[in-house]
Design a protein around this motif. Structure first.
Motif, PDB file in Angstrom:
ATOM      1  N   ASN A 355       0.825  -1.211   0.000  1.00 42.51           N
ATOM      2  CA  ASN A 355       0.000   0.000   0.000  1.00 42.51           C
ATOM      3  C   ASN A 355       0.854   1.253   0.000  1.00 42.51           C
ATOM      4  O   ASN A 355       0.532   2.248  -0.673  1.00 42.51           O
ATOM      5  N   ALA A 356       1.938   1.230   0.780  1.00 37.24           N
ATOM      6  CA  ALA A 356       2.823   2.399   0.821  1.00 37.24           C
ATOM      7  C   ALA A 356       3.443   2.661  -0.550  1.00 37.24           C
ATOM      8  O   ALA A 356       3.507   3.813  -1.005  1.00 37.24           O
ATOM      9  N   VAL A 357       3.880   1.612  -1.234  1.00 36.53           N
ATOM     10  CA  VAL A 357       4.480   1.776  -2.560  1.00 36.53           C
ATOM     11  C   VAL A 357       3.422   2.209  -3.576  1.00 36.53           C
ATOM     12  O   VAL A 357       3.668   3.054  -4.448  1.00 36.53           O
ATOM     13  N   LYS A 358       2.212   1.668  -3.461  1.00 36.04           N
ATOM     14  CA  LYS A 358       1.164   1.966  -4.436  1.00 36.04           C
ATOM     15  C   LYS A 358       0.760   3.441  -4.395  1.00 36.04           C
ATOM     16  O   LYS A 358       0.556   4.076  -5.431  1.00 36.04           O
ATOM     17  N   TYR A 359       0.627   4.005  -3.173  1.00 33.53           N
ATOM     18  CA  TYR A 359       0.094   5.355  -3.044  1.00 33.53           C
ATOM     19  C   TYR A 359       1.163   6.433  -2.962  1.00 33.53           C
ATOM     20  O   TYR A 359       0.836   7.609  -2.869  1.00 33.53           O
ATOM     21  N   LEU A 366       9.949   4.132   3.958  1.00 38.35           N
ATOM     22  CA  LEU A 366      10.902   3.709   4.983  1.00 38.35           C
ATOM     23  C   LEU A 366      10.268   2.601   5.816  1.00 38.35           C
ATOM     24  O   LEU A 366       9.166   2.753   6.334  1.00 38.35           O
ATOM     25  N   VAL A 367      10.988   1.495   5.929  1.00 37.92           N
ATOM     26  CA  VAL A 367      10.595   0.385   6.802  1.00 37.92           C
ATOM     27  C   VAL A 367      11.556   0.369   7.975  1.00 37.92           C
ATOM     28  O   VAL A 367      12.749   0.114   7.795  1.00 37.92           O
ATOM     29  N   GLU A 375       7.614  -0.404  11.539  1.00 36.76           N
ATOM     30  CA  GLU A 375       6.858   0.714  10.998  1.00 36.76           C
ATOM     31  C   GLU A 375       7.115   0.840   9.507  1.00 36.76           C
ATOM     32  O   GLU A 375       8.250   0.660   9.039  1.00 36.76           O
ATOM     33  N   VAL A 376       6.041   1.170   8.776  1.00 35.75           N
ATOM     34  CA  VAL A 376       6.134   1.442   7.342  1.00 35.75           C
ATOM     35  C   VAL A 376       5.683   2.883   7.143  1.00 35.75           C
ATOM     36  O   VAL A 376       4.506   3.205   7.363  1.00 35.75           O
ATOM     37  N   ILE A 377       6.609   3.759   6.736  1.00 36.97           N
ATOM     38  CA  ILE A 377       6.347   5.193   6.633  1.00 36.97           C
ATOM     39  C   ILE A 377       6.469   5.585   5.166  1.00 36.97           C
ATOM     40  O   ILE A 377       7.477   5.293   4.516  1.00 36.97           O
ATOM     41  N   ASP A 378       5.439   6.259   4.633  1.00 35.38           N
ATOM     42  CA  ASP A 378       5.467   6.655   3.231  1.00 35.38           C
ATOM     43  C   ASP A 378       5.218   8.149   3.105  1.00 35.38           C
ATOM     44  O   ASP A 378       4.885   8.836   4.071  1.00 35.38           O
ATOM     45  N   ASN A 379       5.344   8.648   1.865  1.00 35.33           N
ATOM     46  CA  ASN A 379       5.112  10.053   1.534  1.00 35.33           C
ATOM     47  C   ASN A 379       3.892  10.216   0.648  1.00 35.33           C
ATOM     48  O   ASN A 379       3.832  11.128  -0.178  1.00 35.33           O
ATOM     49  N   GLY A 430       0.754  10.656   8.925  1.00 37.51           N
ATOM     50  CA  GLY A 430       2.091  11.116   9.283  1.00 37.51           C
ATOM     51  C   GLY A 430       2.078  12.535   9.826  1.00 37.51           C
ATOM     52  O   GLY A 430       1.044  13.217   9.858  1.00 37.51           O
ATOM     53  N   LYS A 431       3.218  12.993  10.273  1.00 33.74           N
ATOM     54  CA  LYS A 431       3.294  14.333  10.863  1.00 33.74           C
ATOM     55  C   LYS A 431       2.968  15.419   9.844  1.00 33.74           C
ATOM     56  O   LYS A 431       2.234  16.362  10.127  1.00 33.74           O
ATOM     57  N   GLU A 432       3.531  15.334   8.672  1.00 39.04           N
ATOM     58  CA  GLU A 432       3.286  16.337   7.628  1.00 39.04           C
ATOM     59  C   GLU A 432       2.398  15.775   6.521  1.00 39.04           C
ATOM     60  O   GLU A 432       1.431  16.404   6.117  1.00 39.04           O
ATOM     61  N   ARG A 433       2.739  14.625   6.024  1.00 41.43           N
ATOM     62  CA  ARG A 433       1.943  13.958   5.004  1.00 41.43           C
ATOM     63  C   ARG A 433       2.251  12.470   5.052  1.00 41.43           C
ATOM     64  O   ARG A 433       3.088  12.016   5.810  1.00 41.43           O
ATOM     65  N   GLY A 434       1.550  11.722   4.231  1.00 46.65           N
ATOM     66  CA  GLY A 434       1.800  10.292   4.209  1.00 46.65           C
ATOM     67  C   GLY A 434       1.100   9.566   5.343  1.00 46.65           C
ATOM     68  O   GLY A 434       0.278  10.108   6.068  1.00 46.65           O
ATOM     69  N   VAL A 435       1.456   8.303   5.487  1.00 50.83           N
ATOM     70  CA  VAL A 435       0.830   7.410   6.458  1.00 50.83           C
ATOM     71  C   VAL A 435       1.916   6.628   7.185  1.00 50.83           C
ATOM     72  O   VAL A 435       2.938   6.268   6.587  1.00 50.83           O
ATOM     73  N   ILE A 436       1.672   6.359   8.466  1.00 51.72           N
ATOM     74  CA  ILE A 436       2.570   5.517   9.263  1.00 51.72           C
ATOM     75  C   ILE A 436       1.786   4.284   9.683  1.00 51.72           C
ATOM     76  O   ILE A 436       0.807   4.385  10.425  1.00 51.72           O
ATOM     77  N   ALA A 437       2.204   3.129   9.181  1.00 54.10           N
ATOM     78  CA  ALA A 437       1.577   1.862   9.542  1.00 54.10           C
ATOM     79  C   ALA A 437       2.505   1.121  10.495  1.00 54.10           C
ATOM     80  O   ALA A 437       3.692   0.935  10.188  1.00 54.10           O
ATOM     81  N   THR A 438       1.976   0.705  11.646  1.00 56.87           N
ATOM     82  CA  THR A 438       2.776   0.039  12.674  1.00 56.87           C
ATOM     83  C   THR A 438       2.223  -1.348  12.920  1.00 56.87           C
ATOM     84  O   THR A 438       1.021  -1.512  13.181  1.00 56.87           O
ATOM     85  N   LEU A 439       3.118  -2.333  12.837  1.00 59.00           N
ATOM     86  CA  LEU A 439       2.763  -3.718  13.132  1.00 59.00           C
ATOM     87  C   LEU A 439       3.508  -4.119  14.398  1.00 59.00           C
ATOM     88  O   LEU A 439       4.740  -4.241  14.393  1.00 59.00           O
ATOM     89  N   THR A 440       2.762  -4.292  15.496  1.00 52.12           N
ATOM     90  CA  THR A 440       3.348  -4.625  16.787  1.00 52.12           C
ATOM     91  C   THR A 440       3.127  -6.116  17.050  1.00 52.12           C
ATOM     92  O   THR A 440       2.001  -6.599  16.949  1.00 52.12           O
ATOM     93  N   PHE A 441       4.200  -6.792  17.410  1.00 51.33           N
ATOM     94  CA  PHE A 441       4.140  -8.245  17.580  1.00 51.33           C
ATOM     95  C   PHE A 441       3.870  -8.604  19.035  1.00 51.33           C
ATOM     96  O   PHE A 441       4.155  -7.832  19.959  1.00 51.33           O
TER      97      PHE A 441
END
Length: 446
Positions: A355-359, A366-367, A375-379, A430-441
């Motif tokens: 999803n991060a790469v697609k959008y 950044l992984v 965390e998967v952080i995108d712009n 995200g703080k400015e833009r993008g999305v932060i996806a967090t997978l906690t184990f």
């Protein structure tokens, strides 16, 4: 249903059963209390009405007898004897004794009157006065109600005690009745809880219960169980067939790809396409394995290095970027290992990275691998409020999906995998833009 949810379900069922038993007992107590209270009120009201009527009838008869005796005596002070009452006669022109001893009687009209008050010692008193005024004489009949008041108090205490006793008896009867009523229901619930699906065909419940409402419920449960068993059996057969029919061609593709990759001097474009086919085959195998595990609600055994799986996923997406100016970066710990097979971790983390790469049209994805999460952080374009509320619903596609491919089930699969393995997934702007996806184990078991 997950095993961790069973105790909570059992507790809820037990609470509902206790509430039903309590409602039955409460109904009996309220019924007994209300009926006894109503009977006590009716008894007291009838006693007061009958007593007043009798007293007034006697007083009126004595007034008539006093008048007749007065007339027969030719106007002397002689009056007829009075039953349990005191009679008084005053002439209209000689009222000094009346005003001195009974001043409140002077203004009374003909009839029966009730006088209440307190004596000189502060004790309450109550009596009835019968009045008959003629031009020649005034007749008064006084009846002391003290004894009647004491009888009324004793009766009220007896009625109050009766209400308490009958309420307690109602509670005992309600408890006994509720136990009798709830026993077959509790037995039915116990048999349902005891069944864990081990037998292919569960033992019928209806023959163990009488032909009443509980028996009808048992018959309905038997019918539902039979239909549910058929559905589960068909689902198992379907899963087995799908697993075989899908894994066989994938195995053929994997074998053919490995043979072709083993050839020397392959053209660069052919090599890239073969590697892409190999990665697609591995992704399909991982996805099929994860979906079959979800359908059976079973955890597969194994352990996975999060950083290695993330690097493989990023490498796969780098090969599919084309000319998109997007940088895929991995950073953080290389030692995080989770108790799950690589296929499950690859599907869960792969959907977030995909999803991060697609959008994201430019910039970087950044992984970041942490101590117990990734965390998967995108712009990308970010996350709307509507997306945040419906992100993990099956079939939902975000507002920025546009005409991109996908059925909107990726994050739904991630959510189900997290529920199966005890992980947590969180997606926030995200703080400015993008999305932060967090997978906690889940923490490692001691």
């Amino acid at each position: 249903m997950p095993e961790t949810a069973l105790p909570e379900v059992v507790r809820r069922r037990g609470r509902y059963r206790r509430r039903l038993r309590s409602r039955i007992i409460l109904s009996f107590v309220l019924l007994g209390f209300c009926l006894t209270t109503l009977f006590a009120f009716a008894t007291n009201w009838a006693r007061m009405r009958v007593e007043n009527q009798l007293v007034e009838d006697v007083m009126n008869r004595n007034l008539d007898a006093s008048w007749q005796s007065y007339m027969r005596s030719g106007g002397t002070d002689v009056v007829a004897p009075v039953q349990q009452m005191r009679a008084f006669l005053f002439r209209p022109d000689k009222l000094e004794g009346l005003r001195r001893d009974y001043p409140e009687w002077e203004g009374l009209q003909d009839g029966i009157h009730t006088i209440n008050g307190e004596d000189a010692e502060g004790k309450p008193f109550s009596y009835k006065v019968g009045v008959r005024k003629t031009p020649d004489a005034w007749f008064f009949i006084a009846y002391d109600m003290g004894q009647a008041l004491r009888g009324e108090q004793q009766l009220n205490r007896a009625l109050f005690l009766s209400v308490i006793i009958f309420s307690l008896l109602s509670w005992v009867l309600g408890w006994w009745s509720a136990s009798r009523v709830m026993r077959p229901v509790s037995d039915l619930a116990s048999r349902l809880r005891a069944y864990r699906g081990g037998a292919k065909h569960p033992e019928p419940l209806a023959p163990r219960f009488p032909d009443d409402e509980v028996g009808q419920l048992a018959e309905a449960l038997d019918d539902y169980s039979e239909r549910l068993t058929e559905v589960v059996q068909r689902d198992r057969e379907f899963n087995a067939d799908v697993s075989h029919e899908l894994r066989t061609p994938l195995a053929v593709i994997r074998g053919a790809t490995e043979l072709l990759l083993a050839r020397p001097n392959l053209d660069e474009k052919v090599l890239q396409r073969l590697q892409r086919i190999q990665r697609a085959e591995q992704q399909c195998s991982d996805l099929i394995g994860s979906l079959l595990l979800l359908s059976r609600n079973e955890r597969a055994q194994g352990s996975s290095n999060v950083a290695r799986v993330a690097e493989q996923l990023l490498e796969s997406h780098r090969a599919q970027l084309g000319g998109k100016p997007l940088e895929l970066v991995l950073e953080g710990s290389r030692e995080l290992v989770v108790d799950a097979p690589e296929s499950a971790l690859s599907v869960a983390l792969g959907n977030l990275i995909g999803n991060a790469v697609k959008y994201s049209q430019e910039g970087r994805v950044l992984v970041r691998v942490g101590a117990n999460a990734v965390e998967v952080i995108d712009n990308g374009p970010g996350l709307s409020e509507k997306d945040a509320a419906s992100l993990f619903q099956r079939g939902y596609r975000g507002t920025h999906a546009g005409h991109s491919q996908g059925g909107g089930i990726g994050l739904s699969i991630v959510s189900r995998l997290c529920a199966l393995y005890g992980w947590q997934v969180d997606i926030r702007p995200g703080k400015e833009r993008g999305v932060i996806a967090t997978l906690t184990f889940a923490p490692e078991q001691p």
